[in-house]
Write an enzyme that holds these catalytic residues in place. Structure first.
Site, mmCIF file in Angstrom:
data_model
loop_
_atom_site.group_PDB
_atom_site.id
_atom_site.type_symbol
_atom_site.label_atom_id
_atom_site.label_comp_id
_atom_site.label_asym_id
_atom_site.label_seq_id
_atom_site.Cartn_x
_atom_site.Cartn_y
_atom_site.Cartn_z
ATOM 1 N N SER A 159 -18.249 21.012 -25.937
ATOM 2 C CA SER A 159 -18.733 20.217 -24.654
ATOM 3 C C SER A 159 -19.636 20.865 -23.515
ATOM 4 C CB SER A 159 -17.430 19.782 -23.430
ATOM 5 O OG SER A 159 -17.882 18.920 -22.839
ATOM 6 N N TYR B 99 -8.736 18.200 -21.156
ATOM 7 C CA TYR B 99 -9.792 17.980 -21.327
ATOM 8 C C TYR B 99 -10.866 19.694 -21.323
ATOM 9 C CZ TYR B 99 -13.682 16.550 -23.484
ATOM 10 O OH TYR B 99 -14.901 16.388 -24.475
#
Length: 286
Positions: free
Chosen positions: A171, A184
């Protein structure tokens, strides 16, 4: 007169259908989290490029079976396999079934991921462990299983000049801190170091390991960020290219990284983010 291009609306930003060259024939692939969103597009893209595909899922088996049927419609073999990637025994069983079904695997895409968001001081250990377990430990387990199969099979240069290709879905948040999402962001930073360490170790075997760092992608998990004109306009403040990414943008990158066209690429993260990692807030001088 301004030369700037207006941001596409939520309804007009979609991409035209891709014509895929058959660059992955004879190279079975396994994609985790493949029954929706980015994973679905990746599985279909690999199949359109000539790969047989194992479609991993945890919930919604109907969606996984539907995708498997679509892959078969492209003339490729497919199998839907249920496994929680955070569980070692389930990962081992999934890879064994895929290898038994296809004979081997040449491509492994660790895409499964989730979020359990909370302010840092309110985040529970369960929220932390769930995200790290799926997003990071899951990649370790799947990448280890893939590496073992690549080494067992050995190099088959008539199929690919690499012994195997591993693609880690990361990401932009391996680079960009994300308040309220510490678990995350930590998992994605961990993926980067896992990927690079694997790539360093496995390169002499001609096993290539790379990452993809998606930015804002139109998927069900982030519908609130793009589904209204107001939300979309706000999102575009973070995207210099002024359109949301589509799952097919990621699929194209995966197909390239899995093909021999990228044979000299290993240990890198390809950001597919419309420029989000360019820190657009500084475009006017900060």
């Amino acid at each position: 007169m301004s030369n700037s291009v207006p941001a596409a609306s939520p309804d007009t930003a979609r991409l035209p259908r891709t014509a895929w060259p058959k660059v992955l024939e004879g190279q079975p692939a396994l994609v985790t989290g493949a029954n929706s969103g980015i994973g679905r597009a990746v599985a279909l893209g690999l199949a359109q490029a000539g790969a047989d595909v194992a479609v991993n899922y945890v919930v919604n088996p109907e969606s996984a079976e539907e995708i498997a049927h679509q892959i078969e419609g492209f003339g490729q073999r497919a199998i839907a396999l249920k496994a929680d990637v955070s569980q070692e025994d389930e990962v081992e069983q999934m890879f064994a079934k895929a290898i038994n079904h296809f004979g081997t695997l040449h491509i492994s895409v660790s895409n499964a991921g989730l979020q359990r968001d909370a302010p840092f001081d309110e985040m529970t250990l369960e929220q932390w462990n769930t995200v790290i377990g799926v997003n990071l430990t899951g990649q370790f387990l799947c990448n280890r299983a893939a590496t073992r199969e690549f080494k067992r099979r050995g190099l088959v240069e008539s199929v690919s000049v690499a012994m195997g290709k591993i693609i880690c879905m990361s990401s932009v948040h391996q680079e960009i801190p994300w308040a309220g999402h510490a678990n995350y962001a930590a998992s994605k930073g961990g993926i980067m170091q896992l990927m690079q360490s694997m790539a360093q170790e496995l390169a002499p075997l001609r096993i290539r390991v790379n990452g993809i760092g998606p930015g804002a992608i139109r998927t069900p998990i982030n519908t609130a960020a793009w589904s209204t004109p107001e939300a979309y306009a706000d999102l575009m403040k973070l995207v210099p290219y002024k359109r949301i990414g589509e799952p097919e943008d990621i699929a194209r990158a995966v197909v390239w990284l899995a093909s021999d066209a990228s044979d000299y690429v290993t240990g890198t993260t390809l950001f597919v983010d419309g420029g989000m990692t360019l820190f657009p807030g500084f475009a006017t001088g900060g």
